[in-house]
Design a protein around this motif. Sequence first.
Motif, PDB file in Angstrom:
ATOM      1  N   GLU A  55       6.313  -1.206   0.355  1.00 30.71           N
ATOM      2  CA  GLU A  55       4.952  -1.676   0.127  1.00 30.71           C
ATOM      3  C   GLU A  55       3.903  -0.588   0.378  1.00 30.71           C
ATOM      4  O   GLU A  55       2.725  -0.757   0.028  1.00 30.71           O
ATOM      5  N   VAL A  56       4.327   0.530   0.990  1.00 32.68           N
ATOM      6  CA  VAL A  56       3.424   1.640   1.270  1.00 32.68           C
ATOM      7  C   VAL A  56       3.587   2.688   0.165  1.00 32.68           C
ATOM      8  O   VAL A  56       4.689   3.204  -0.041  1.00 32.68           O
ATOM      9  N   GLN A  57       2.518   2.999  -0.522  1.00 38.13           N
ATOM     10  CA  GLN A  57       2.582   3.906  -1.663  1.00 38.13           C
ATOM     11  C   GLN A  57       1.637   5.103  -1.474  1.00 38.13           C
ATOM     12  O   GLN A  57       0.540   5.135  -2.023  1.00 38.13           O
ATOM     13  N   PRO A  58       2.054   6.100  -0.697  1.00 37.97           N
ATOM     14  CA  PRO A  58       1.218   7.294  -0.577  1.00 37.97           C
ATOM     15  C   PRO A  58       1.288   8.129  -1.859  1.00 37.97           C
ATOM     16  O   PRO A  58       2.226   8.006  -2.646  1.00 37.97           O
ATOM     17  N   THR A  74       2.644   3.143   8.010  1.00 35.70           N
ATOM     18  CA  THR A  74       2.119   2.010   7.234  1.00 35.70           C
ATOM     19  C   THR A  74       0.662   2.218   6.834  1.00 35.70           C
ATOM     20  O   THR A  74       0.148   1.517   5.954  1.00 35.70           O
ATOM     21  N   ASP A  75      -0.017   3.184   7.480  1.00 33.03           N
ATOM     22  CA  ASP A  75      -1.423   3.468   7.164  1.00 33.03           C
ATOM     23  C   ASP A  75      -1.574   4.485   6.036  1.00 33.03           C
ATOM     24  O   ASP A  75      -2.691   4.887   5.706  1.00 33.03           O
ATOM     25  N   ASP A  91      -0.740   4.161   2.846  1.00 30.51           N
ATOM     26  CA  ASP A  91      -0.864   3.608   1.497  1.00 30.51           C
ATOM     27  C   ASP A  91      -2.099   4.193   0.801  1.00 30.51           C
ATOM     28  O   ASP A  91      -3.223   4.097   1.314  1.00 30.51           O
ATOM     29  N   GLY A  92      -1.864   4.815  -0.347  1.00 34.43           N
ATOM     30  CA  GLY A  92      -2.967   5.422  -1.088  1.00 34.43           C
ATOM     31  C   GLY A  92      -3.433   6.758  -0.556  1.00 34.43           C
ATOM     32  O   GLY A  92      -4.324   7.385  -1.146  1.00 34.43           O
TER      33      GLY A  92
END
Length: 342
Positions: free
Chosen positions: A176-179, A145-146, A148-149
Motif C-alpha cells: 500500500e506504500v508507493q514511494p 509507511t510514511d 508513500d508518494g
Amino acid sequence: MRIDRTPRMKAGFTAASVLWLAATLPPQAASAQEIGLRCAPFGSIMYTVGNAIQDLTQKRHPSLRITNAEGPGSTAVTVNIMSGGEWAQSIGCTSVLDFVYAEKGVQPFFDKAYPEIRDDVKILFNGFYGAIGILTTDTSIESATDLDGKRLALGRRAQAHWGGLPALFFEEGLPEVQPEMEFMGTTPSHESLPEGRVDAIVSQIVMSPDGSKAFKPSVVSQLFASGHDICLVGFPNEAFERAAAAGLEFQPITVDSKAIPETACGRSVQWIYSPASLAVHKDFPEEVAYELTKFMIENADALPTYAATLAVIASGDGLLGNWEADDLHPGARRAFEEAGLL
C-alpha cells in the motif's frame, strides 16, 4: 548487472584427485592445489572476504590455496553456480535474496522459477551480514509507511542489498506504500539526500547477529559527516509478516543510536537483516568443502586483521549464522558439527 570480465580461473579438483594428490605429492607440490573463488566486485565487503581467505590459506594451510578474483555479484554468481560446469569446482557466493529471486523467478535475473535452487547451491559459511533500512533528513518521516508518494533513492536494482532487496520488500511487505523509487546507485543516492534531491534513501550497515557490532561503509560514514541531521527510518512488524507470507523470510534487526551514534533521531528502528555467504555447487568436492570450512572456523579470529567489518564473522557462530544444516554443503555441515556448532 555487471559483466564479469575476470580471466578464467583454474578449476578446482575432484574429491578423488584431492586425495590422490595428498597421498602422492610432496608438501611443496601439494601446496599448489588451487581453488578459484569469484564473488563480488573489487572493493566490496565480499571481495575483502575473498582476499582474507586467500591470504590465510597461503600463510596457514598446508595444501589449500584459494585464489580470489573479482566477480559480477552474488546474483550472477548464483546463476553460474546453478549451471554447474566449471562452477561445480569453484567457490562463489549467494544470499537469501538470491534464493528468493530464483524461487520466485524474478526477472531479469531468472527467466523462470527455480524451486530447486536450495538443492543445487549449497552454503559453506557466511561472509557478510547486511542491515538494510532507510535514512532521511525529513523528521516527519518516522516509518517506511510514511514514504508513500515520497522520493526514495536506492542503489542500482542489480545491487542485491542496496537496490533489489528493499524494492522487493516494499512490493511484498508494504504494497500500500508507493514511494517514487529512483535506482541511482550507492554513491549517487547517498549524495542526493543532503543535496535535497530526494526525501529518503536506502542505506546499509554491517551488523553482527546479536547487534553488538556495527560498521558503516564509507559512503554511509561520509553522509553522516556531511553536517546534516540524518534520521533512521525502519519497517513495521506487519511488513516482515507480509513479506514472509510471500516467501521473503527476512529477519528484522534493531538499529539504534548504539549502532549509529551520529543519528539525529534517538529512536530504535527495525531494518532488514540479510547475510551473504560463500557458496558452491552441490557437486563441489566434499573433502575440500570440509577442509576449507574447518580451517575458517579455526582461523576466524584472524579475519578482523584484514578489515574491521569482518569482526561480525570472526567466530564459528558468526560463520554459521542462521543457516540450517540442510542449507549447508555436506562437507561444511560436517565441519560445523565437529566444532559443536550444529
